[in-house]
Scaffold this active site. Structure first.
Site, PDB file in Angstrom:
ATOM      1  N   GLY A  17      25.615 -60.095  28.745  1.00  0.00           N
ATOM      2  CA  GLY A  17      24.399 -60.845  29.022  1.00  0.00           C
ATOM      3  C   GLY A  17      23.183 -59.949  29.147  1.00  0.00           C
ATOM      4  O   GLY A  17      23.180 -58.807  28.702  1.00  0.00           O
ATOM      5  N   GLU A  40      17.078 -57.673  21.694  1.00  0.00           N
ATOM      6  CA  GLU A  40      17.090 -57.777  20.241  1.00  0.00           C
ATOM      7  C   GLU A  40      18.325 -57.113  19.623  1.00  0.00           C
ATOM      8  O   GLU A  40      18.794 -57.533  18.561  1.00  0.00           O
ATOM      9  CB  GLU A  40      15.817 -57.167  19.657  1.00  0.00           C
ATOM     10  CG  GLU A  40      15.654 -57.324  18.159  1.00  0.00           C
ATOM     11  CD  GLU A  40      15.650 -58.780  17.697  1.00  0.00           C
ATOM     12  OE1 GLU A  40      16.119 -59.033  16.571  1.00  0.00           O
ATOM     13  OE2 GLU A  40      15.189 -59.662  18.459  1.00  0.00           O
ATOM     14  N   HIS A  47      21.415 -57.213  20.819  1.00  0.00           N
ATOM     15  CA  HIS A  47      22.472 -58.232  20.849  1.00  0.00           C
ATOM     16  C   HIS A  47      22.218 -59.312  19.792  1.00  0.00           C
ATOM     17  O   HIS A  47      23.145 -59.757  19.106  1.00  0.00           O
ATOM     18  CB  HIS A  47      22.528 -58.915  22.220  1.00  0.00           C
ATOM     19  CG  HIS A  47      22.854 -58.004  23.357  1.00  0.00           C
ATOM     20  ND1 HIS A  47      21.931 -57.683  24.320  1.00  0.00           N
ATOM     21  CD2 HIS A  47      23.995 -57.349  23.688  1.00  0.00           C
ATOM     22  CE1 HIS A  47      22.497 -56.877  25.208  1.00  0.00           C
ATOM     23  NE2 HIS A  47      23.741 -56.652  24.855  1.00  0.00           N
ATOM     24  N   GLN A  59      34.989 -52.306  34.277  1.00  0.00           N
ATOM     25  CA  GLN A  59      34.414 -51.169  33.558  1.00  0.00           C
ATOM     26  C   GLN A  59      33.290 -50.491  34.338  1.00  0.00           C
ATOM     27  O   GLN A  59      32.657 -49.565  33.837  1.00  0.00           O
ATOM     28  CB  GLN A  59      33.925 -51.587  32.169  1.00  0.00           C
ATOM     29  CG  GLN A  59      32.702 -52.485  32.149  1.00  0.00           C
ATOM     30  CD  GLN A  59      32.454 -53.051  30.763  1.00  0.00           C
ATOM     31  OE1 GLN A  59      33.252 -53.845  30.253  1.00  0.00           O
ATOM     32  NE2 GLN A  59      31.362 -52.633  30.133  1.00  0.00           N
ATOM     33  N   GLN A  66      26.406 -49.740  17.387  1.00  0.00           N
ATOM     34  CA  GLN A  66      26.757 -48.328  17.281  1.00  0.00           C
ATOM     35  C   GLN A  66      26.083 -47.472  18.349  1.00  0.00           C
ATOM     36  O   GLN A  66      26.390 -46.281  18.440  1.00  0.00           O
ATOM     37  CB  GLN A  66      26.416 -47.815  15.884  1.00  0.00           C
ATOM     38  CG  GLN A  66      27.309 -48.408  14.807  1.00  0.00           C
ATOM     39  CD  GLN A  66      26.924 -47.990  13.404  1.00  0.00           C
ATOM     40  OE1 GLN A  66      25.912 -47.327  13.193  1.00  0.00           O
ATOM     41  NE2 GLN A  66      27.719 -48.387  12.430  1.00  0.00           N
ATOM     42  N   VAL A 110      19.637 -50.703  17.155  1.00  0.00           N
ATOM     43  CA  VAL A 110      18.309 -51.324  17.086  1.00  0.00           C
ATOM     44  C   VAL A 110      17.408 -50.591  18.067  1.00  0.00           C
ATOM     45  O   VAL A 110      17.776 -50.376  19.227  1.00  0.00           O
ATOM     46  CB  VAL A 110      18.371 -52.828  17.420  1.00  0.00           C
ATOM     47  CG1 VAL A 110      16.981 -53.448  17.379  1.00  0.00           C
ATOM     48  CG2 VAL A 110      19.313 -53.544  16.453  1.00  0.00           C
ATOM     49  N   SER A 140      20.180 -53.045  27.787  1.00  0.00           N
ATOM     50  CA  SER A 140      19.860 -53.884  28.941  1.00  0.00           C
ATOM     51  C   SER A 140      19.386 -53.047  30.120  1.00  0.00           C
ATOM     52  O   SER A 140      18.593 -53.510  30.946  1.00  0.00           O
ATOM     53  CB  SER A 140      21.089 -54.708  29.337  1.00  0.00           C
ATOM     54  OG  SER A 140      21.465 -55.588  28.296  1.00  0.00           O
TER      55      SER A 140
END
Length: 282
Positions: free
Chosen positions: A31, A35, A37, A61, A149, A177, A187
């Protein structure tokens, strides 16, 4: 677009697609979408008839002292963004739905390629990733799964256990990106102060400078040392600056292709980036 919060509900939503032999694409996320995602979802739409996006902040994690409790939960905003790019189903389970209430006795661990880079500074992180992604693959049963990546080591770990466990899907890696100033979208960029956000693109600038130096024939170890110095001089606390072969084995001056990796903290925010370099020795 549907939103499902239970495994049974997701299965019911996907059964018609399976019966019609439609191609299912899957984008796992935690979540707080950006951009990067959304680019994964767009890539999934190109290959697949039905696209499922999971939104689940996975506790296994996160290590002690990491940002699990503070990680932004923005489901309403994420839902609007996903609707705009054509997501078909959001899967947003609770921790109890994913892990149940009984003690968990099973772990999934990928060795060797998790021993260093982020694996050494975040012990147990990749075990948590491997477990939750395997569970999600079993729940969604996609034909394709899409990962960015930017998390290069994570992508390698996922490819490895998919191969080793004969999980019947194809993993697609999607290029990083970046913001206009080169910062890799993440995030966690939202944790940066305005002043830190101005400094953060130095990571990518340093990687590009290192690429240029390698193409000029400069010694690899000196290039890495220069990159580390650049980051330190700009206020970063460097976790690692490393070069690897694409398979994550140690790189040398004479490898034709290498990947440069950086992990560094700016204030309290840990940033990672990488750059793939096609390198012909001089």
């Amino acid at each position: 677009m549907k939103t499902e919060t239970t495994i049974q509900g997701l299965a019911a939503s996907l059964n018609p697609a399976r019966a019609a032999r439609k191609i299912i694409g899957f984008v796992p996320t935690m979540g707080n979408l950006h951009e990067g995602h959304l680019t994964l979802v767009r890539e999934a739409k190109k290959l697949c008839d039905v696209v499922v996006v999971s939104i689940f902040v996975n506790p296994t994690q996160f290590g002690p002292g990491e940002d699990f409790d503070n990680y932004p939960r923005t489901l309403e905003q994420d839902s609007r963004l996903l609707a705009d790019v054509g997501c078909d189903i959001i899967f947003a389970p609770s921790v109890e739905q994913m892990y149940g209430t009984q003690p968990r006795l099973t772990n999934i661990s990928v060795s060797q390629i998790t021993d260093d880079l982020c694996g050494s500074s975040r012990p147990g992180h990749f075990d948590g990733v491997a477990l939750v992604v395997t569970k999600l693959f079993n729940i969604v049963q996609p034909n394709y799964a899409f990962f960015g990546q930017k998390d290069y080591q994570q992508l390698a770990v996922i490819r490895q256990f998919v191969q080793d466990l004969n999980i019947p899907l194809e993993v697609i890696g999607v290029p990083i990106v970046r913001a206009e100033d080169g910062l890799a979208l993440s995030s966690r960029n939202g944790y940066l102060t305005p002043e830190q956000r101005q400094v953060a693109p130095v990571i990518y600038q340093g990687l590009k400078q290192a690429e240029e130096q390698l193409h000029q024939g400069k010694d690899l170890q000196q290039v890495l040392a220069d990159l580390k110095t650049l980051l330190t001089d700009n206020g970063f606390v460097v976790d690692y600056v490393e070069a690897r072969q694409p398979n994550l084995l140690a790189a040398s001056q004479f490898d034709r292709d290498i990947v440069l990796f950086v992990a560094a903290k700016l204030g309290g925010t840990r940033l990672i980036d990488n750059l793939q370099v096609a390198f012909t020795p001089q």
